[in-house]
Design an enzyme around this catalytic site. Structure first.
Site, PDB file in Angstrom:
ATOM      1  N   HIS A 170       0.852  -1.211   0.000  1.00 23.22           N
ATOM      2  CA  HIS A 170       0.000   0.000   0.000  1.00 23.22           C
ATOM      3  C   HIS A 170       0.883   1.255   0.000  1.00 23.22           C
ATOM      4  CE1 HIS A 170      -3.158   2.771   1.083  1.00 23.22           C
ATOM      5  NE2 HIS A 170      -4.017   1.828   1.433  1.00 23.22           N
ATOM      6  N   GLU A 273      -0.547   1.042  -5.576  1.00 25.72           N
ATOM      7  CA  GLU A 273      -0.349  -0.181  -4.804  1.00 25.72           C
ATOM      8  C   GLU A 273      -0.237  -1.408  -5.703  1.00 25.72           C
ATOM      9  OE1 GLU A 273      -3.406  -0.359  -1.765  1.00 25.72           O
ATOM     10  OE2 GLU A 273      -3.710   1.801  -1.967  1.00 25.72           O
TER      11      GLU A 273
END
Length: 301
Positions: A170, A273
């Site tokens: 992330h 991500e």
């Protein structure tokens, strides 16, 4: 012997590493190479910073990030594992899994012949994590710091039944101004627009920003770039073992409500991500290993 003293003892000869405890129980590793520096928290094996020599930081960390055991860190490279987003059946389980908030152990740290530094981590599974993930599996996380930053999340099914695996790196990237930045490499991909009722749409041209964005791009090719005219650079993201790319920026209104972005922090970051999410979750058969990697490299304009 305290945990930080034990780390210093084990890695005393590693002059490229140092350790500090910025809050009780919150230990971070400082990595220094001839090419760049990085900071990695043992909680979540969370890469908090990466900055090539002579350049602006590539990995964004909020000025208001909180460093406390069990609390997620705003910025860096949070590990979403073993699911992405809300749990499929248990609403009380933490969003994006538990990997980013549990302690990880540093197994190994070494300088490679070319001057890069490679570290290997494993999670310290607690009772809550074991209850939420009742599968026999091992996971390792490798971080290589050099002219590029390379991260790899490796999961092996050591049990006798298959399981589904959702995951994401992330990563928060620094940009000069989100309103002028764009992302190349996703044109033609179908995406789930979570800001617009999870409607499925097709990307036309480069991704640009005007307020909140939360998209899961499906079936992506493993290479995209953040084009930043303000900082005069492109951040090239190359991934393997990943079928999805998530693009996220909270926008001003949501960032203010979240409270840990700092003043106009949302204008200085974008999450791109490397993931296996939504339609692209992995089914891992007994004995199988899945390796998801991402390489981050800066190309100057």
């Amino acid at each position: 012997m305290t945990p930080i003293d034990e780390l210093k003892r084990r890695f005393a000869s590693a002059d490229f590493l140092s350790f500090n405890e910025s809050a009780p129980g919150f230990i971070a590793i400082q990595v220094k190479t001839d090419f760049s520096t990085a900071t990695i928290a043992l909680q979540g094996a969370h890469v908090m910073t990466w900055q090539p020599n002579g350049q602006k930081p590539v990995i964004w960390l909020s000025t208001k990030a909180k460093f406390a055991p069990g609390k997620s860190i705003r910025g860096g490279v949070p590990l979403c594992w073993p699911w992405f987003g809300p749990h499929a059946t248990e609403a009380t389980f933490p969003g994006h899994g538990f990997a980013r908030t549990i302690p990880w152990s540093l197994l190994d740290a070494r300088k490679l012949p070319d001057g890069r530094v490679r570290l290997e981590f494993k999670p310290e599974m607690n009772d809550a994590a074991n209850a939420q993930w009742p599968h026999a599996a091992t996971v390792r996380y490798n971080v290589t710091v050099g002219q590029e930053l390379v991260v790899a999340l490796v999961t092996r099914n050591t049990g006798t039944t298959p399981f589904q695996l959702g995951q994401a790196l992330h990563t928060y990237f620094t940009v000069g101004d989100i309103r002028q930045a764009s992302i190349a490499g996703l044109a033609g991909c179908t995406f789930i627009d979570k800001v617009d009722g999870s409607k499925r749409k097709k990307q036309k041209g480069a991704v640009t920003f005007n307020g909140e964005m939360d998209r899961v791009y499906l079936g992506t090719t493993g290479c995209c770039g953040i084009i930043d005219p303000v900082l005069k650079r492109t951040i090239l993201i190359t991934s393997t073992g990943s079928r999805s790319t998530v693009v996220w920026n909270p926008g001003a209104e949501k960032a203010t409500k979240m409270g840990d972005f700092g003043r106009q922090g949302e204008n200085r970051m974008v999450c791109v991500e490397t993931a296996n999410a939504a339609d692209d979750v992995i089914t891992l058969a007994p004995g199988e290993t899945h390796r998801m990697t991402a390489q981050y490299r800066v190309i100057k304009a």
